[in-house]
Enzyme design. Structure first.
Site, PDB file in Angstrom:
ATOM      1  N   GLU A 268      45.759  -5.347  78.287  1.00 33.33           N
ATOM      2  CA  GLU A 268      44.437  -5.259  78.896  1.00 33.33           C
ATOM      3  C   GLU A 268      43.351  -5.610  77.875  1.00 33.33           C
ATOM      4  O   GLU A 268      42.169  -5.443  78.143  1.00 33.33           O
ATOM      5  CB  GLU A 268      44.195  -3.856  79.452  1.00 33.33           C
ATOM      6  CG  GLU A 268      45.146  -3.482  80.576  1.00 33.33           C
ATOM      7  CD  GLU A 268      44.872  -2.108  81.139  1.00 33.33           C
ATOM      8  OE1 GLU A 268      44.109  -2.020  82.125  1.00 33.33           O
ATOM      9  OE2 GLU A 268      45.421  -1.129  80.595  1.00 33.33           O
ATOM     10  N   ARG A 270      42.719  -8.208  73.960  1.00 31.13           N
ATOM     11  CA  ARG A 270      42.841  -9.560  73.421  1.00 31.13           C
ATOM     12  C   ARG A 270      43.919  -9.639  72.345  1.00 31.13           C
ATOM     13  O   ARG A 270      43.892  -8.881  71.364  1.00 31.13           O
ATOM     14  CB  ARG A 270      41.505 -10.011  72.839  1.00 31.13           C
ATOM     15  CG  ARG A 270      41.538 -11.411  72.255  1.00 31.13           C
ATOM     16  CD  ARG A 270      40.198 -11.833  71.711  1.00 31.13           C
ATOM     17  NE  ARG A 270      40.293 -13.181  71.170  1.00 31.13           N
ATOM     18  CZ  ARG A 270      40.160 -14.294  71.886  1.00 31.13           C
ATOM     19  NH1 ARG A 270      39.931 -14.211  73.176  1.00 31.13           N
ATOM     20  NH2 ARG A 270      40.262 -15.487  71.319  1.00 31.13           N
ATOM     21  N   GLY A 285      42.334  -1.522  77.441  1.00 30.12           N
ATOM     22  CA  GLY A 285      41.233  -2.305  77.972  1.00 30.12           C
ATOM     23  C   GLY A 285      40.184  -2.651  76.932  1.00 30.12           C
ATOM     24  O   GLY A 285      39.587  -1.764  76.319  1.00 30.12           O
ATOM     25  N   ALA A 311      41.283   1.808  74.288  1.00 30.34           N
ATOM     26  CA  ALA A 311      40.249   0.945  74.866  1.00 30.34           C
ATOM     27  C   ALA A 311      39.175   0.614  73.839  1.00 30.34           C
ATOM     28  O   ALA A 311      38.696   1.497  73.119  1.00 30.34           O
ATOM     29  CB  ALA A 311      39.633   1.620  76.087  1.00 30.34           C
ATOM     30  N   ASP A 326      42.833   4.994  68.106  1.00 31.11           N
ATOM     31  CA  ASP A 326      42.068   5.614  69.183  1.00 31.11           C
ATOM     32  C   ASP A 326      41.020   4.668  69.755  1.00 31.11           C
ATOM     33  O   ASP A 326      40.572   3.712  69.093  1.00 31.11           O
ATOM     34  CB  ASP A 326      41.391   6.896  68.684  1.00 31.11           C
ATOM     35  CG  ASP A 326      42.295   8.111  68.793  1.00 31.11           C
ATOM     36  OD1 ASP A 326      43.464   7.947  69.211  1.00 31.11           O
ATOM     37  OD2 ASP A 326      41.841   9.221  68.454  1.00 31.11           O
ATOM     38  N   ARG A 375      42.183   7.878  63.797  1.00 35.29           N
ATOM     39  CA  ARG A 375      41.169   8.566  64.594  1.00 35.29           C
ATOM     40  C   ARG A 375      39.804   8.445  63.908  1.00 35.29           C
ATOM     41  O   ARG A 375      39.708   8.083  62.738  1.00 35.29           O
ATOM     42  CB  ARG A 375      41.481  10.063  64.716  1.00 35.29           C
ATOM     43  CG  ARG A 375      42.737  10.445  65.456  1.00 35.29           C
ATOM     44  CD  ARG A 375      42.841  11.959  65.477  1.00 35.29           C
ATOM     45  NE  ARG A 375      43.858  12.475  66.369  1.00 35.29           N
ATOM     46  CZ  ARG A 375      45.084  12.795  65.997  1.00 35.29           C
ATOM     47  NH1 ARG A 375      45.441  12.642  64.730  1.00 35.29           N
ATOM     48  NH2 ARG A 375      45.941  13.273  66.872  1.00 35.29           N
ATOM     49  N   GLN A 376      38.762   8.837  64.647  1.00 37.78           N
ATOM     50  CA  GLN A 376      37.439   8.990  64.058  1.00 37.78           C
ATOM     51  C   GLN A 376      36.936  10.399  64.360  1.00 37.78           C
ATOM     52  O   GLN A 376      36.950  10.839  65.514  1.00 37.78           O
ATOM     53  CB  GLN A 376      36.450   7.968  64.611  1.00 37.78           C
ATOM     54  CG  GLN A 376      35.082   8.053  63.937  1.00 37.78           C
ATOM     55  CD  GLN A 376      34.174   6.906  64.328  1.00 37.78           C
ATOM     56  OE1 GLN A 376      34.271   6.375  65.426  1.00 37.78           O
ATOM     57  NE2 GLN A 376      33.300   6.511  63.413  1.00 37.78           N
ATOM     58  N   ASN A 377      36.555  11.101  63.308  1.00 36.29           N
ATOM     59  CA  ASN A 377      36.014  12.450  63.465  1.00 36.29           C
ATOM     60  C   ASN A 377      34.682  12.370  64.202  1.00 36.29           C
ATOM     61  O   ASN A 377      33.743  11.732  63.728  1.00 36.29           O
ATOM     62  CB  ASN A 377      35.837  13.099  62.088  1.00 36.29           C
ATOM     63  CG  ASN A 377      35.447  14.565  62.178  1.00 36.29           C
ATOM     64  OD1 ASN A 377      34.505  14.924  62.884  1.00 36.29           O
ATOM     65  ND2 ASN A 377      36.153  15.404  61.438  1.00 36.29           N
ATOM     66  N   SER A 378      34.617  12.998  65.376  1.00 34.91           N
ATOM     67  CA  SER A 378      33.420  12.877  66.214  1.00 34.91           C
ATOM     68  C   SER A 378      32.221  13.607  65.625  1.00 34.91           C
ATOM     69  O   SER A 378      31.080  13.364  66.037  1.00 34.91           O
ATOM     70  CB  SER A 378      33.712  13.421  67.619  1.00 34.91           C
ATOM     71  OG  SER A 378      34.105  14.779  67.560  1.00 34.91           O
TER      72      SER A 378
END
Length: 399
Positions: A268, A270, A285, A311, A326, A375-378
């Site tokens: 979904e 490239r 996506g 995504a 992520d 991941r990225q720490n929000s």
């Protein structure tokens, strides 16, 4: 023209061709194609369609083609990278006479070169042909692309998985292929449209243009496996390679030439040129796998088995099996990534070749390792890597 009566006589004929033809050598690849010629420049090839390509196989048929050309006064130059020549009804008759011992067996999957010759012979007898419409192409080595016919032969080899991705020399392909308008699968010279724009539009004959490109679309030339789905024909470029079970969804998905999948994959996002995605992986996506011209220092990217690209994520390094990036996270060669000691120990236990110290690493240092979850720490925005604990499994009903 002599008719070969027995299989032993056919084998003797092949040996004779190879031993008496100056400089003879078996081709790397060969095939007969129908050529679309330019609307203005009628001697210019703008597309080549092969019903069958032979790649490192069927050398007896190649020898018969060489003999048939010689009978028409054409000597094949075995020293060239590629050799392309027009063929006619006399060429076909010569081939059919040589193939006589096998003609009754030529159906289904057997003796497909004979089937091509026979079908073309019937086509020309019924409908005729014009000069340059049908050609035979030989590749004697994997050199840079020089002609439209040889370039298409290589693209067929990739899309039919006769060779692996990244295994062919495609240098020169963009120079060999003309930029044309495509209308219902047919190429049209742009100069022709410009020169006759007034007449075509006044007569309401101006064609519907689907796209303008040097490459056609995958489905214009390739019949995919039964369990492969492509929901939008514009999403896969000819020269891509899709393993059985691949699903290409509409929207943000795209698979470029010399790129593709090695197993059942959900696409979904490239997959850029030279990128390869392993079995069981999910390209989410809008996710993007960078190509060799997109910031990877020319290093092609492979994504391992059972990986997940969330995504709108960006993958700029090779991933081993079982990795996750992520949604919205970009992992590039220069991205600074934190790995805390406990997680580094876990990662080193499954990557025995991971000999690393510290807590901050560049993405390039983590290339190809298994089981990493990016991941990225929000709260802080910090990019981290840890041991993945999630099993990525595609829905078997969909693949």
């Amino acid at each position: 023209m002599n008719i070969t009566q027995t299989t032993d006589a056919f084998k003797a004929l092949i040996e004779n061709i190879k031993s008496t033809t100056k400089g003879y050598k078996d081709p790397l690849a060969f095939g007969i194609c129908r050529v679309d010629l330019g609307q203005l420049n009628v001697e210019k090839s703008i597309q080549a369609t092969y019903p069958l390509i032979n790649w490192d196989e069927n050398f007896g048929s190649a020898a018969i083609f060489v003999k048939a050309l010689a009978e028409q006064g054409v000597e094949v130059d075995f020293t060239q990278n590629e050799f392309v020549c027009n063929i006619n009804i006399d060429f076909l008759k010569s081939c059919l006479n040589a193939f006589t011992p096998y003609s009754d067996e030529a159906h289904g999957d057997a003796h497909k070169n004979i089937q091509v010759i026979s079908a073309l012979y019937s086509q020309i007898i019924s409908n005729g042909s014009f000069e340059g419409e049908f050609k035979v192409t030989f590749l004697f080595q994997d050199g840079a692309c020089e002609s439209v016919e040889a370039t298409y032969l290589k693209l067929y080899a990739l899309s039919q998985a006769k060779v692996g991705l990244r295994e062919l020399n495609l240098n020169g392909a963009f120079g060999a292929l003309p930029n044309v308008a495509w209308s219902n699968g047919q190429p049209i010279e742009l100069d022709y449209l410009r020169e006759f724009e007034i007449e075509l539009k006044i007569a309401n004959e101006y064609p519907h243009i689907d796209f303008v490109d040097k490459f056609p679309r995958f489905l214009q030339h390739i019949i995919p496996a039964d369990n492969t789905r492509i929901l939008d024909t514009s999403k896969v470029r000819f020269g891509a390679q899709l393993a059985a079970g691949t699903t290409v969804m509409p929207g943000a998905s795209y698979i470029n030439f010399n790129a593709g999948t090695t197993g059942s994959v959900m696409v979904e996002g490239r997959i850029s040129s030279s990128a390869i995605v392993g079995d069981g992986s999910d390209v989410g996506g809008g996710a993007s796998i960078l190509g060799v011209l997109s910031g990877t220092d020319g290093n092609p990217i492979s994504v391992g088995k059972n990986c997940l690209l969330g995504a709108n994520s960006t993958c700029g390094i090779p991933l081993g099996d079982g990795c996750i990036i992520d949604a919205g996270v970009a992992i590039l060669e220069g991205t600074k990534i934190a790995i805390y000691p406990e997680e580094l120990t876990k990662l080193m236990s499954v990557n025995t070749n991971m000999k690393m110290e510290g807590e901050i690493f560049k993405g390039k240092q983590l290339a190809g390792f298994y089981g990493i979850h990016y991941r990225q720490n929000s709260m802080t925005g910090e990019i981290t890597a840890s041991r993945s604990t999630r099993e990525i499994k595609l829905n078997s009903d969909l693949h």
